[in-house]
Design an enzyme around this catalytic site. Structure first.
Site, PDB file in Angstrom:
ATOM      1  N   GLU A 109       0.838  -1.350  -0.059  1.00 12.44           N
ATOM      2  CA  GLU A 109       0.361   0.298  -0.329  1.00 12.44           C
ATOM      3  C   GLU A 109       1.759   1.562   0.305  1.00 12.44           C
ATOM      4  O   GLU A 109       0.660   2.181   0.956  1.00 12.44           O
ATOM      5  CB  GLU A 109      -0.924   0.137   1.179  1.00 12.44           C
ATOM      6  CG  GLU A 109      -1.813  -0.626   1.388  1.00 12.44           C
ATOM      7  CD  GLU A 109      -2.584  -0.786   1.723  1.00 12.44           C
ATOM      8  OE1 GLU A 109      -3.019  -0.290   3.062  1.00 12.44           O
ATOM      9  OE2 GLU A 109      -3.927  -1.628   1.711  1.00 12.44           O
ATOM     10  N   GLU A 153      -6.712  -7.403   0.273  1.00  6.72           N
ATOM     11  CA  GLU A 153      -7.175  -7.784   1.283  1.00  6.72           C
ATOM     12  C   GLU A 153      -8.579  -7.695   1.597  1.00  6.72           C
ATOM     13  O   GLU A 153      -8.974  -6.570   1.219  1.00  6.72           O
ATOM     14  CB  GLU A 153      -6.403  -6.760   2.163  1.00  6.72           C
ATOM     15  CG  GLU A 153      -4.809  -6.724   2.800  1.00  6.72           C
ATOM     16  CD  GLU A 153      -3.917  -5.976   3.599  1.00  6.72           C
ATOM     17  OE1 GLU A 153      -4.559  -4.778   3.578  1.00  6.72           O
ATOM     18  OE2 GLU A 153      -2.883  -5.930   3.268  1.00  6.72           O
ATOM     19  N   GLN A 174      -4.246  -5.208  16.921  1.00  4.21           N
ATOM     20  CA  GLN A 174      -4.382  -6.602  17.701  1.00  4.21           C
ATOM     21  C   GLN A 174      -6.294  -5.612  18.145  1.00  4.21           C
ATOM     22  O   GLN A 174      -7.163  -6.725  17.928  1.00  4.21           O
ATOM     23  CB  GLN A 174      -4.121  -5.679  19.985  1.00  4.21           C
ATOM     24  CG  GLN A 174      -5.315  -4.731  20.236  1.00  4.21           C
ATOM     25  CD  GLN A 174      -4.424  -4.561  21.252  1.00  4.21           C
ATOM     26  OE1 GLN A 174      -4.030  -4.721  22.641  1.00  4.21           O
ATOM     27  NE2 GLN A 174      -2.722  -4.360  21.424  1.00  4.21           N
TER      28      GLN A 174
HETATM   29  C1  GAL Z   1      -4.124  -2.294   5.084  1.00  7.35           C
HETATM   30  C2  GAL Z   1      -2.808  -2.445   5.187  1.00  7.35           C
HETATM   31  C3  GAL Z   1      -2.801  -4.555   6.266  1.00  7.35           C
HETATM   32  C4  GAL Z   1      -3.216  -4.030   7.574  1.00  7.35           C
HETATM   33  C5  GAL Z   1      -4.927  -3.451   7.061  1.00  7.35           C
HETATM   34  C6  GAL Z   1      -5.669  -3.254   8.192  1.00  7.35           C
HETATM   35  O1  GAL Z   1      -3.905  -0.945   5.090  1.00  7.35           O
HETATM   36  O2  GAL Z   1      -2.189  -3.380   3.973  1.00  7.35           O
HETATM   37  O3  GAL Z   1      -1.441  -4.462   6.577  1.00  7.35           O
HETATM   38  O4  GAL Z   1      -3.016  -3.134   8.487  1.00  7.35           O
HETATM   39  O5  GAL Z   1      -5.128  -2.491   6.141  1.00  7.35           O
HETATM   40  O6  GAL Z   1      -7.157  -2.911   7.608  1.00  7.35           O
END
Ligand code: GAL
Length: 696
Positions: free
Chosen positions: A157, A330, A379
């Site tokens: 990101e 993600e 967490q």
């Molecule tokens: C994204 C990031 C991840 C994690 C996630 C949490 O922005 O790539 O590493 O932090 O958010 O929602």
């Protein structure tokens, strides 16, 4: 450029794959084998690892420890899982920043951003470049040919936590060199920047600083060039990594995980270097915090389901940036920790978001994260599993999707999912986004809000939409919508010239040159070739102010708010008549057309925008559906999306929705009446069209 042809889809591995993000370095080794087994049992195919583990891979300068990563990869591979390896540059180790402090970025006030979180590096730092080249090359040499490693993610990101711009000495030196290459002489720069204004003639390139901290705003071209420069720096840094990966890990696709609602560098440019565009989808975080253009009632309405168009918009945007290949790297699997308020997804939504991504062409949906971690900054961020190791709701829904994928593919076969181009293109231009941030003129004008409202209106008409860049080929599109390209570059002018489709431009389009000056003789600049009008003034409106809009015969149509261009007509040759379709209450044109070209001079309420785009779609010969067209519709959150022979319907609520399944067609998934969070799928054999046959 040449993109590797390694296909991740074969009859044995269907094109709808599920994966997960996993951090072996955060868990005791004794848990790895059990985790890998549970991932396989859940039906996951891929695991993304390592993107923050630089300090474990290279514990001190030039000393590498691969043993733990070898073991983690072997453990996952033994269960048949495929690995997406992330290069770890998002989190430089402490030894690096201690030895080479120029790695650290500097904020606009000149304060160094210290070690202790992540993304603590400046894209222009020579030490960061050197160290990154070393770790990426070493990693790629070691795992580039590993049979389980199927793809590479560069960094993580770019720009997360507002980290694109750095005001470091290295950035300043690089900016000056960049300006030198762009302008050749300081005289040319002074001319281009319009330094006659306020007597701002710069003495030399060495006298140029950052466009921040001045008593009021810096020269717009100064600010724009700094944005262009930083975008180039990010693209260059990424390209350095891609080149090393291509050299040492040939044949493996390279991707980056982009963000939602983020345009601080030119994603189309970076996409040129990638094989796949991946993105990180957090629908509830976006609604709560990131989508600043949403009203409070909208935030309330979509708090637990996500907005029905924001994720979809990004799926389509990144499919375009990835040359047709898009992964969700993600996927939100439960509450996040980073929004102002962190809602629990409505039961069923993790499943629905997954199907929505597949409907929009995703090849892979990878959940974030495998298990909630009981320590560290995140967490409170959920995963597929709870901290105690039990499956969480997201994990159950992922398992359900897995079973449904198998059923669906048994029923129709993977070939029915071939994604065909849409008939509607929506143009998004990143430099125009920067221009609207530098000179907003109306506080709520910058960002993706306007583009998403147009996209949303098209989706409410049941239309599939491709989101394209200003240089994209527009052949084959029946309708091209340019919601807000302040600058219309020559490439886009060329594509639109002679284009046989219907073209719709939103307000402000064509209003600025590439130097962020007003186009001559007046906006809409290059669009005047097709629409002989002049924007003689503009007006932005505070929330709550509006103008009524009516047809020439006085029929009420809706409201203009936020922005309007005050358009006067050129004298046109006889027969070349510009039609004023609607006007504001004080007489100024609201919508004008000339042949196949249409200009929206004002931003209007959602229902009227749907009407306007329905007209345009019909003139373009496209079938439309009345899907949730009215804001007051009983099911404003129902959306349809066609992928290959399959028609998907997803209901974001708030009420139950009847899906327009043709009589006699059996549903492959779901029911004809969908509860909020419900998904239905049916087959529509034949060539994809804008809307399923028989449902107009
Ligand atoms: C994204 C990031 C991840 C994690 C996630 C949490 O922005 O790539 O590493 O932090 O958010 O929602």
């Amino acid at each position: 450029m040449q993109h590797p042809t390694v296909s991740l889809t074969s009859p044995a591995t269907p094109p709808l794959r599920l994966g997960v993000c996993y951090y072996p370095e955060q868990w005791p080794r004794e848990r790895w084998a059990g985790d890998a087994r549970a991932m396989r049992e859940l039906g996951l195919s891929t695991v993304r690892i390592a993107e923050f583990a630089w300090s474990r891979m290279e514990p001190s300068e030039g000393r590498f420890d691969w043993q733990w990563l070898d073991e983690a990869i072997e453990t996952l591979a033994r269960e048949g899982l495929k690995i997406i390896l992330g290069t770890p540059t998002a989190s430089p180790p402490q030894w690096l920043v201690e030895a080479y402090p120029d790695v650290l970025p500097v904020d606009a006030q000149g304060r160094v951003k210290p070690f202790g979180a992540r993304r603590h590096y400046c894209f222009s730092s020579p030490s960061m470049w050197e160290a990154s080249q070393r770790i990426v090359a070493e990693m790629a040499k070691r795992y580039g040919q590993h049979p389980a490693v199927i793809a590479w993610q560069t960094d993580n990101e770019y720009g997360c936590h507002d980290t694109i711009l750095s005001y470091s000495p290295a950035a300043l030196a690089a900016f000056r060199r960049w300006l030198g290459r762009r302008y050749g002489s300081i005289e040319a720069l002074n001319e281009a920047w319009g330094t006659a204004f306020w007597g701002l003639q710069f003495l030399s390139f060495e006298h140029i600083g950052f466009p921040v901290g001045q008593p009021t705003s810096a020269l717009p071209t100064h600010a724009l060039d700094f944005r262009r420069f930083t975008s180039d720096e990010v693209v260059r840094f990424n390209r350095m990594q891609v080149d090393l990966l291509r050299q040492h890990a040939p044949g493996r696709p390279v991707l980056h995980n982009f963000m939602g609602l983020f345009g601080e560098f030119d994603h189309h440019q970076m996409g040129q270097d990638l094989d796949i565009a991946a993105w990180d989808s957090y629908p509830l975080g976006h609604v709560d915090t990131a989508a600043t253009f949403l009203t409070e009632p909208e935030r309330q309405q979509w708090a637990r389901t996500g907005h029905p168009d924001i994720s979809a918009f990004h799926h389509d945007l990144y499919r375009g940036i990835g040359h047709g290949r898009m992964w969700v790297m993600e996927q939100q699997a439960g509450p996040v920790n980073w929004a102002d308020w962190n809602a629990l997804p409505l039961p069923g939504m993790v499943r629905a978001w997954t199907w929505e991504a597949f409907a929009h062409g995703a090849e892979l949906v990878s959940y974030f994260r495998w298990r909630q971690l009981p320590y560290g900054q995140e967490q409170m961020h959920s995963g597929l599993n709870r901290p105690d190791g039990q499956r969480d709701v997201g994990g159950e829904e992922a398992a359900q999707v897995r079973a449904e994928i198998d059923l669906l593919l048994q029923a129709v076969g993977p070939e029915s999912l071939e994604t065909a181009p849409a008939r509607v293109a929506l143009v998004v231009d990143y430099p125009s986004l920067w221009m609207s941030q530098i000179q907003p003129q109306g506080k709520d004008m910058p960002g993706f809000g306007v583009a998403i409202r147009y996209y949303s209106a098209l989706r409410r008409l049941g239309l599939n939409v491709d989101i394209v860049g200003p240089s994209s080929d527009l052949i084959g599109y029946a309708l091209v919508v340019v919601p807000q390209a302040l600058h219309v570059p020559d490439t886009l002018v060329k594509r639109l010239t002679g284009h046989p489709g219907v073209i719709v431009a939103g307000p402000r389009t064509g209003s600025k040159t590439d130097r962020l000056s007003i186009t001559e003789p007046l906006p809409p600049g290059p669009l005047r070739t097709w629409l002989p009008v002049r924007v003689r003034a503009v007006e932005s409106m505070r929330p709550g102010r509006h103008y009524a809009i009516h047809t020439p015969d006085g029929q009420a149509r809706g409201q203009a708010s936020q922005w309007r261009d005050l358009v006067e007509l050129d004298a046109t040759p006889e027969g070349a008549e510009v039609r004023i379709r609607e006007r504001c209450e004080d007489g100024w044109p609201a919508r004008l057309s000339h042949g196949r070209f249409e200009l929206h001079a004002v931003l209007v309420n959602d229902a009227l925008l749907v009407d306007w785009l329905r007209d345009a779609a019909r003139s373009a010969g496209l079938q439309t559906l009345a899907i949730s067209a009215q804001a007051s519709a009983p099911t404003p959150g129902l959306r349809l999306r066609r992928r290959g022979e399959l028609q998907f319907a997803i209901n974001h609520g708030p009420g139950d929705a009847d899906v327009p399944v043709p009589a006699g067609v059996a549903l492959l998934l779901g029911s004809a009446t969908l509860p909020p969070g419900g998904v239905a799928v049916w087959q529509v054999p034949g060539t994809p069209t804008a809307a399923p046959a028989g449902t107009r």
